[in-house]
Design a protein around this motif. Structure first.
Motif, PDB file in Angstrom:
ATOM      1  N   TRP A   9      -3.769  -5.784  -5.269  1.00  0.00           N
ATOM      2  CA  TRP A   9      -3.662  -5.316  -6.648  1.00  0.00           C
ATOM      3  C   TRP A   9      -2.378  -5.794  -7.325  1.00  0.00           C
ATOM      4  CZ3 TRP A   9      -5.426   0.536  -6.969  1.00  0.00           C
ATOM      5  CH2 TRP A   9      -6.825   0.579  -6.922  1.00  0.00           C
ATOM      6  N   SER A  18       3.967  -4.765  -6.846  1.00  0.00           N
ATOM      7  CA  SER A  18       3.451  -4.606  -5.482  1.00  0.00           C
ATOM      8  C   SER A  18       2.471  -3.431  -5.387  1.00  0.00           C
ATOM      9  CB  SER A  18       4.609  -4.376  -4.506  1.00  0.00           C
ATOM     10  OG  SER A  18       5.337  -5.559  -4.324  1.00  0.00           O
ATOM     11  N   LYS A  19       1.240  -3.749  -4.988  1.00  0.00           N
ATOM     12  CA  LYS A  19       0.206  -2.728  -4.789  1.00  0.00           C
ATOM     13  C   LYS A  19      -0.859  -3.309  -3.866  1.00  0.00           C
ATOM     14  CE  LYS A  19      -0.516  -2.162  -9.243  1.00  0.00           C
ATOM     15  NZ  LYS A  19       0.755  -2.604  -9.821  1.00  0.00           N
ATOM     16  N   TYR A  20      -1.096  -2.645  -2.741  1.00  0.00           N
ATOM     17  CA  TYR A  20      -2.124  -3.095  -1.810  1.00  0.00           C
ATOM     18  C   TYR A  20      -2.989  -1.903  -1.431  1.00  0.00           C
ATOM     19  CZ  TYR A  20       1.498  -6.633  -1.590  1.00  0.00           C
ATOM     20  OH  TYR A  20       2.444  -7.565  -1.940  1.00  0.00           O
ATOM     21  N   LEU A  30      -3.048   3.542  -0.653  1.00  0.00           N
ATOM     22  CA  LEU A  30      -2.358   2.552  -1.483  1.00  0.00           C
ATOM     23  C   LEU A  30      -0.952   2.355  -0.931  1.00  0.00           C
ATOM     24  CD1 LEU A  30      -2.559   0.794  -4.049  1.00  0.00           C
ATOM     25  CD2 LEU A  30      -1.604   2.720  -5.335  1.00  0.00           C
ATOM     26  N   ASP A  32       2.507   0.992  -1.784  1.00  0.00           N
ATOM     27  CA  ASP A  32       3.318   0.715  -2.963  1.00  0.00           C
ATOM     28  C   ASP A  32       2.487   0.828  -4.241  1.00  0.00           C
ATOM     29  OD1 ASP A  32       5.712   0.427  -1.613  1.00  0.00           O
ATOM     30  OD2 ASP A  32       5.576  -1.758  -1.461  1.00  0.00           O
ATOM     31  N   CYS A  33       3.175   1.109  -5.321  1.00  0.00           N
ATOM     32  CA  CYS A  33       2.512   1.258  -6.626  1.00  0.00           C
ATOM     33  C   CYS A  33       3.496   0.796  -7.689  1.00  0.00           C
ATOM     34  CB  CYS A  33       2.089   2.714  -6.844  1.00  0.00           C
ATOM     35  SG  CYS A  33       1.065   2.965  -8.308  1.00  0.00           S
ATOM     36  N   TRP A  50      -7.849   1.002 -13.774  1.00  0.00           N
ATOM     37  CA  TRP A  50      -7.868   0.960 -12.316  1.00  0.00           C
ATOM     38  C   TRP A  50      -9.254   0.523 -11.849  1.00  0.00           C
ATOM     39  CZ3 TRP A  50      -3.143   1.583 -10.379  1.00  0.00           C
ATOM     40  CH2 TRP A  50      -2.213   2.343 -11.083  1.00  0.00           C
ATOM     41  N   VAL A  60      -0.377   7.549  -1.037  1.00  0.00           N
ATOM     42  CA  VAL A  60       0.414   6.352  -1.332  1.00  0.00           C
ATOM     43  C   VAL A  60       1.531   6.273  -0.298  1.00  0.00           C
ATOM     44  CG1 VAL A  60       1.895   5.158  -2.991  1.00  0.00           C
ATOM     45  CG2 VAL A  60      -0.076   6.462  -3.807  1.00  0.00           C
ATOM     46  N   HIS A  69       7.960  -1.648  -6.960  1.00  0.00           N
ATOM     47  CA  HIS A  69       7.213  -1.054  -5.843  1.00  0.00           C
ATOM     48  C   HIS A  69       6.824   0.400  -6.102  1.00  0.00           C
ATOM     49  CE1 HIS A  69       7.806  -4.354  -2.836  1.00  0.00           C
ATOM     50  NE2 HIS A  69       8.737  -4.666  -3.729  1.00  0.00           N
ATOM     51  N   LEU A  76      -0.411   6.549 -12.305  1.00  0.00           N
ATOM     52  CA  LEU A  76      -1.422   6.847 -11.279  1.00  0.00           C
ATOM     53  C   LEU A  76      -1.680   8.353 -11.221  1.00  0.00           C
ATOM     54  CD1 LEU A  76      -2.946   5.193  -8.913  1.00  0.00           C
ATOM     55  CD2 LEU A  76      -1.289   6.328  -7.419  1.00  0.00           C
TER      56      LEU A  76
END
Length: 455
Positions: A9, A18-20, A30, A32-33, A50, A60, A69, A76
């Motif tokens: 993401w 950074s988002k995975y 998730l 990082d956001c 989203w 998260v 990050h 969210l």
């Protein structure tokens, strides 16, 4: 065996946001956001819908507290997330400071844009508010390093290990459905002024590896000598030396170098303004978390006494109007916002001004524009002529260079079956990909933003 899906993401083909999202049929986590910064096309993603409802994310997991990050957490939460947000104690403390500062800046900039009419929108809106941040903080849940922590997905767990990037930063090992997934986070330096060297993972089936400096080695410069020369030149020119600084780690490292220069009589005494409310707040965390850094108690106390700490915005203008040669250390490090913009708006068009850019400047930021020879910068809706001298230093970077990334991965007992190079611009990531294959025979991929993979 149940398949695990990984979605990129953010920080894929770029260094921000950074988002995975890692998931299976039983839940989603998730890692990082972060907020996208730099190019307008990337910043627009901060307001994009989203792919899945935030309420469907179970938790998260944060690698560290930098804005790229953690910076999208309030949005969210506002849009439905109600799970826990895991991080080390320093990470969560830094995240609180950064998120509150980010909300204030966004609210102030929206108000200023409305008042002065330089926004394209009839009513500029901040990405999130202080109220959104306040609703996020109760979800924070601190973790200890070196211990496995169960996640709210059956059979999944994580373990945190310090990785030397900033106070509280870690790489994360995640056991997900029998697969060991390692998220490097931002890897720190082997030899750092403030932090111990990074820990290293022993094995990984899937590795997400940062590549910010995957195509270069940091120069071996004597930063004390460099700063001393710049400050003496500032005195000769009767100008201002402006050091844009990231609030976390970089500002504190610069303060320590300046302190050492004074202690060793390598620079004359002149006013040194520290104008970063967020950076000042982070500095206080060094007192709260002494086991996370190498700064001595005596140096910590002396740094608080030696410098002119700017808190109120009115004091920023007093510093600008101070006719004496001076040094100003102000946020933010890539000139993307913060107090440094006020100084630049007033002093960038003066030849006696020096701008010292410390570390990475993301594509699309004002800092990168200066490095690429911009003759003017747009600040607060107006174009300011660039007459100041521009100088760039990477020796204080908090990111590992290519050699240090290779060292960090050399501790592994196995070759990961899947390697994804993230958090790097394409040229840097590709250079690291080639190096990993040439030296290790490791085959790495550079994922696309929004791509999904299964394993």
């Amino acid at each position: 065996m149940m398949k695990t899906e990984l979605r990129f993401w953010g920080a894929a083909g770029c260094v921000t946001g950074s988002k995975y999202l890692i998931s299976n049929q039983q839940g989603r986590i998730l890692v990082d956001c972060g907020l996208f910064q730099g190019l307008k096309s990337l910043r627009a993603l901060n307001r994009a819908s989203w792919e899945i409802p935030p309420a469907d994310i179970a938790a998260v997991v944060l690698t560290h507290g930098h804005l790229d990050h953690v910076g999208l957490l309030p949005r969210l939460v506002r849009e439905g997330f109600r799970g826990k947000i895991y991080g080390t104690r320093p990470t969560l403390a830094i995240a609180r400071i950064i998120l509150e500062d980010s909300a204030k800046i966004q609210m102030e900039e929206a108000e200023k844009a409305l008042k002065e009419g330089y926004s394209r929108h009839a009513k500029p809106e901040p990405l999130y508010s202080l109220e959104d941040v306040a609703n996020t903080l109760p979800l924070f849940s601190s973790v200890e390093t070196g211990e496995w922590i169960a996640l709210p997905v059956p059979g999944w767990r994580v373990r945190y290990t310090p990785n030397g990037h900033i106070l509280g930063s870690c790489f994360i090992e995640m056991d997900a459905g029998g697969t060991r997934v390692v998220f490097s986070g931002d890897i720190g330096r082997r030899e750092d002024l403030l932090l111990p060297p990074p820990g290293r993972p022993r094995r990984a089936d899937v590795l997400l590896l940062e590549s910010t400096y995957g195509n270069r080695l940091h120069p071996d410069l004597d930063m004390e000598a460099e700063l001393a020369a710049q400050i003496k030149g500032t005195i000769t020119d009767r100008g201002t030396c402006i050091i844009p600084s990231f609030a976390v780690e970089r500002l504190q490292a610069i303060m320590l170098i300046l302190l050492k220069l004074r202690q060793r009589n390598r620079i004359p005494r002149l006013p040194v303004y520290i104008d970063s409310p967020m950076g000042t707040n982070v500095f206080e965390l060094f007192g709260r978390f002494p086991n996370w850094h190498k700064l001595s108690r005596s140096d910590f106390q002396e740094m608080k006494r030696e410098f002119l700490i700017v808190s109120d915005y009115s004091e920023t203008w007093k510093a600008i109007d101070d006719p004496r040669p001076k040094v100003v250390v102000a946020g933010s490090g890539m000139l993307s916002g913060g107090r440094v913009l006020t100084y630049l708006a007033q002093l960038l068009d003066r030849e006696e001004t020096r701008i010292l850019l410390m570390g990475y400047q993301a594509e699309g930021t004002r800092g990168r524009n200066l490095l690429e020879g911009a003759r003017e910068l747009k600040i607060f809706g107006k174009y300011i002529r660039v007459a100041a001298g521009i100088h760039h230093y990477e020796s204080l970077s908090a990111h590992a260079d290519q050699e240090e990334i290779l060292w960090w991965t050399a501790g592994m007992e196995n070759q990961p079956g899947h390697i994804f190079l993230v958090h790097g611009e394409p040229t840097a990531a590709d250079a690291l990909r080639v190096k990993l294959f040439a030296e290790r025979g490791w085959v790495a991929r550079i994922p696309n933003l929004g791509e999904s993979v299964r394993f």
